[in-house]
Design a protein around this motif. Sequence first.
Motif, PDB file in Angstrom:
ATOM      1  N   PHE A 155       0.463  -1.160  -0.312  1.00  0.00           N
ATOM      2  CA  PHE A 155      -0.270  -0.510   0.462  1.00  0.00           C
ATOM      3  C   PHE A 155       0.650   1.265   0.161  1.00  0.00           C
ATOM      4  N   LYS A 156       2.294   0.867   0.364  1.00  0.00           N
ATOM      5  CA  LYS A 156       2.597   2.252   0.678  1.00  0.00           C
ATOM      6  C   LYS A 156       3.654   2.521  -0.407  1.00  0.00           C
ATOM      7  N   LYS A 157       3.695   1.549  -1.486  1.00  0.00           N
ATOM      8  CA  LYS A 157       4.429   1.491  -3.031  1.00  0.00           C
ATOM      9  C   LYS A 157       3.618   2.094  -3.390  1.00  0.00           C
ATOM     10  N   ILE A 158       1.985   2.194  -3.696  1.00  0.00           N
ATOM     11  CA  ILE A 158       0.868   1.356  -4.865  1.00  0.00           C
ATOM     12  C   ILE A 158       0.595   3.036  -4.348  1.00  0.00           C
ATOM     13  N   THR A 159       0.467   3.721  -3.206  1.00  0.00           N
ATOM     14  CA  THR A 159       0.397   5.343  -2.784  1.00  0.00           C
ATOM     15  C   THR A 159       1.002   6.334  -2.574  1.00  0.00           C
ATOM     16  N   ASN A 160       2.559   5.286  -2.771  1.00  0.00           N
ATOM     17  CA  ASN A 160       3.428   6.889  -2.551  1.00  0.00           C
ATOM     18  C   ASN A 160       4.016   7.333  -1.520  1.00  0.00           C
ATOM     19  N   GLY A 161       3.104   6.547  -0.220  1.00  0.00           N
ATOM     20  CA  GLY A 161       3.384   6.761   0.619  1.00  0.00           C
ATOM     21  C   GLY A 161       2.187   7.822   1.435  1.00  0.00           C
ATOM     22  N   ASN A 162       1.251   8.468   0.251  1.00  0.00           N
ATOM     23  CA  ASN A 162       0.818   9.541   0.759  1.00  0.00           C
ATOM     24  C   ASN A 162      -0.617   8.216   1.450  1.00  0.00           C
ATOM     25  N   CYS A 163      -0.331   7.306   2.540  1.00  0.00           N
ATOM     26  CA  CYS A 163      -1.285   6.685   3.081  1.00  0.00           C
ATOM     27  C   CYS A 163      -1.734   6.790   4.631  1.00  0.00           C
ATOM     28  N   ILE A 164      -2.626   7.159   5.014  1.00  0.00           N
ATOM     29  CA  ILE A 164      -2.070   6.792   6.418  1.00  0.00           C
ATOM     30  C   ILE A 164      -3.253   5.796   7.101  1.00  0.00           C
ATOM     31  N   PHE A 165      -2.428   4.255   7.809  1.00  0.00           N
ATOM     32  CA  PHE A 165      -3.293   3.195   8.414  1.00  0.00           C
ATOM     33  C   PHE A 165      -3.966   3.049   9.316  1.00  0.00           C
ATOM     34  N   SER A 166      -5.459   2.311   8.628  1.00  0.00           N
ATOM     35  CA  SER A 166      -6.119   2.085  10.274  1.00  0.00           C
ATOM     36  C   SER A 166      -6.274   0.320   9.968  1.00  0.00           C
ATOM     37  N   VAL A 167      -5.476  -0.286  10.983  1.00  0.00           N
ATOM     38  CA  VAL A 167      -5.111  -1.606  11.755  1.00  0.00           C
ATOM     39  C   VAL A 167      -6.178  -1.671  12.309  1.00  0.00           C
ATOM     40  N   TYR A 185      -3.352   3.719  13.352  1.00  0.00           N
ATOM     41  CA  TYR A 185      -4.196   3.915  13.743  1.00  0.00           C
ATOM     42  C   TYR A 185      -4.994   2.500  14.306  1.00  0.00           C
ATOM     43  N   PRO A 186      -5.246   2.664  15.253  1.00  0.00           N
ATOM     44  CA  PRO A 186      -5.534   1.481  15.983  1.00  0.00           C
ATOM     45  C   PRO A 186      -7.151   1.572  14.624  1.00  0.00           C
ATOM     46  N   GLY A 187      -7.877   0.925  13.995  1.00  0.00           N
ATOM     47  CA  GLY A 187      -9.011   0.882  13.234  1.00  0.00           C
ATOM     48  C   GLY A 187     -10.500   0.653  14.187  1.00  0.00           C
ATOM     49  N   SER A 188     -11.349   1.301  13.848  1.00  0.00           N
ATOM     50  CA  SER A 188     -12.588   1.193  14.643  1.00  0.00           C
ATOM     51  C   SER A 188     -13.757   1.000  14.027  1.00  0.00           C
ATOM     52  N   LYS A 189     -14.946   0.371  14.686  1.00  0.00           N
ATOM     53  CA  LYS A 189     -16.015  -0.264  13.720  1.00  0.00           C
ATOM     54  C   LYS A 189     -16.785   0.853  12.361  1.00  0.00           C
ATOM     55  N   LYS A 190     -17.032   2.313  13.737  1.00  0.00           N
ATOM     56  CA  LYS A 190     -17.495   3.200  12.816  1.00  0.00           C
ATOM     57  C   LYS A 190     -16.748   3.977  11.804  1.00  0.00           C
ATOM     58  N   ILE A 191     -15.702   3.694  11.992  1.00  0.00           N
ATOM     59  CA  ILE A 191     -14.883   4.083  10.301  1.00  0.00           C
ATOM     60  C   ILE A 191     -15.053   3.388   9.718  1.00  0.00           C
TER      61      ILE A 191
END
Lengths: 226, 386
Positions: A155-167, A185-191
């Motif tokens: 994901f970092k490669k295909i977005t050129n690092g322009n990504c924040i991660f919901s884990v 960031y920890p994900g959430s059901k609401k997101i």
Amino acid sequence: MIRIFLFLNLFLFLNANELNYNNSLRIESVPSPYYDFGVCGKEYNITEPDMYEIIMKGVQEYSSEENIAKIKTEVRKIVAKKAVFISNKKYCSNNYSTEWYNDYYKYPENIYNPFGRIIHKKGELALTPSIPNEKNLCFVDGKNKVNLKNQIAYFKKITNGNCIFSVSNSDVRNLWRDFPGTDFYPGSKKIFERFDIQCVPSILHMKGSKIQQEYFSIEQFKRGNL
Amino acid sequence: MKKIFFIIMVFFTIQLSADKVELKYPLTNVVETTQWPLIMKEFEITTKLGHCGTGMKYSLGLKAHMIEFVGYYERSDKPLNFIFVGASLDANPVKANTPYESNDNGDTPKTQVTNSHFIKLPLLGMIFKKKLAFWCLQTGVIEIPYLSEFDMTYKHDYMGMKMIPQMVSMFSPDTLISGVFDCAATETAAVLYGNTEADNMSYNEFEKYSNKNSAMDKASENNNSMSRTDKIKHGTRDIVNGIRNSIYYVDGCNGFSPVGGYQDGNDPIVEGHNDFHGISNILQGASLVTNNEVFKKQSNFSFLPPQGSNKAPSPVDTMCRPAKFAMPIPSQFGLQEVYPVIGKLKEMGQDGISTSTAKNVPGSEGVVFAVWERRDYFAFAYFCPN
């Protein structure tokens, strides 16, 4: 019934003591227009401890070294729990993406203007503010550590690092250490619900007021497949 | 020679002033750091009747007002550093050094985002539980409902726009002008609540202030002068609180309520206040970030009357039980600095121009505030939240 009884007692007490001046009083008040009828009978010293002293003693005991150590342990436990988002979101079985579409937001409550008029009703849909540049929100799952690292790298490669991660299903503190400079960031059901994410791994693309979901088959992130 | 003498004098002055500072973590010294007399100072009960419930649950009560300590709000440059109790969880410093999201022109702001936490710790309710049932104190166990390290809307404002767009929609020149009224109303409220004395005080001064007799005397003085003036004072307080809460998207004299955690880094105290305003919005349940609302509406106020009308609409009535209210309620909260120096309670949005910059303590790990929450209710009839 007990409440009514207590209330009546207090009300009678207030009237009996003529404390009802200006319709208002404070708990430790001494009425200014009072009558001194003198003393009749034997006087007794107040033996009950002062309420303020009791409160302060209890508070003092709370900050004992032993209790502080317990609180520190509790803080560690809370953080460890919050650092991991446990999710049963299903894995994507094939690669596909949705069309770009307008992102509407549903107001959770009535929104008022300063003059008390409702400007947005609860449940009303509104177009979200526009974002000038494309941003991405990457949803990754850490049930399998190898898979997770592959997902992040890809994901970092295909977005050129322009990504924040919901884990999901992995402690983000470990990822901060393993991938410095990347935001996890920890994900959430609401997101998931807010952006209508159907499965993981996936990317939410955002540009202007439009969004697009892109899903990736989990198979391609397994050991040796990437 | 004069220059050398001057340098020596400056050196000793700095040393002496440094010696005065005792950097104690707030919870380890909770009696002295917290402004406990406030609970006595603000508690009021009137003879105005009210009732709650129906049928078998019907009960009568008296209109009352109280304030209680509900927890700590803290800011630190170091991630997962819990200053309120002195616990640093040794998070990877890389996380802290990640710069704030660059703006649309690609420029990176000069400062970095800090880390904010809200720790729910209703101490009195936790310790005394049902012993002080009359006050209907909040109870529970220690919780950390907000950790900015785990909130993507804090550092990335575009995510804030996606999750809390109603606040962004209020940003306009018109609403900016309304901020002037909000600032004036906040300062007036501070006067009416008696929170305008010196911003900070030394330990000795605080001990003098926290002496129970002086607190009682003060309350007694107030009661003796309870008169028409007090009635006017209470009425004015309700009006200014209505203005403050109506202009909920402005943080008094500190400007717009922030969406995200970016601050320009000039004054950690004022910025802490402003930051808490934004976080309180999240904790009220206005955002999808938190799963449940942590703060509820429990104070009594009316919005401003609409144009052409004399009647001010009142939002949901909370005299009998708290209710969800997904907007900041500035009049319901007050912040009291407890680290690195001890201050007095300040209204949310009070004192945009503050002397606090000069009082920031070099070497301190961040800033901690005690969060105080007010409630208007019918004593004896209120359905306690716990």
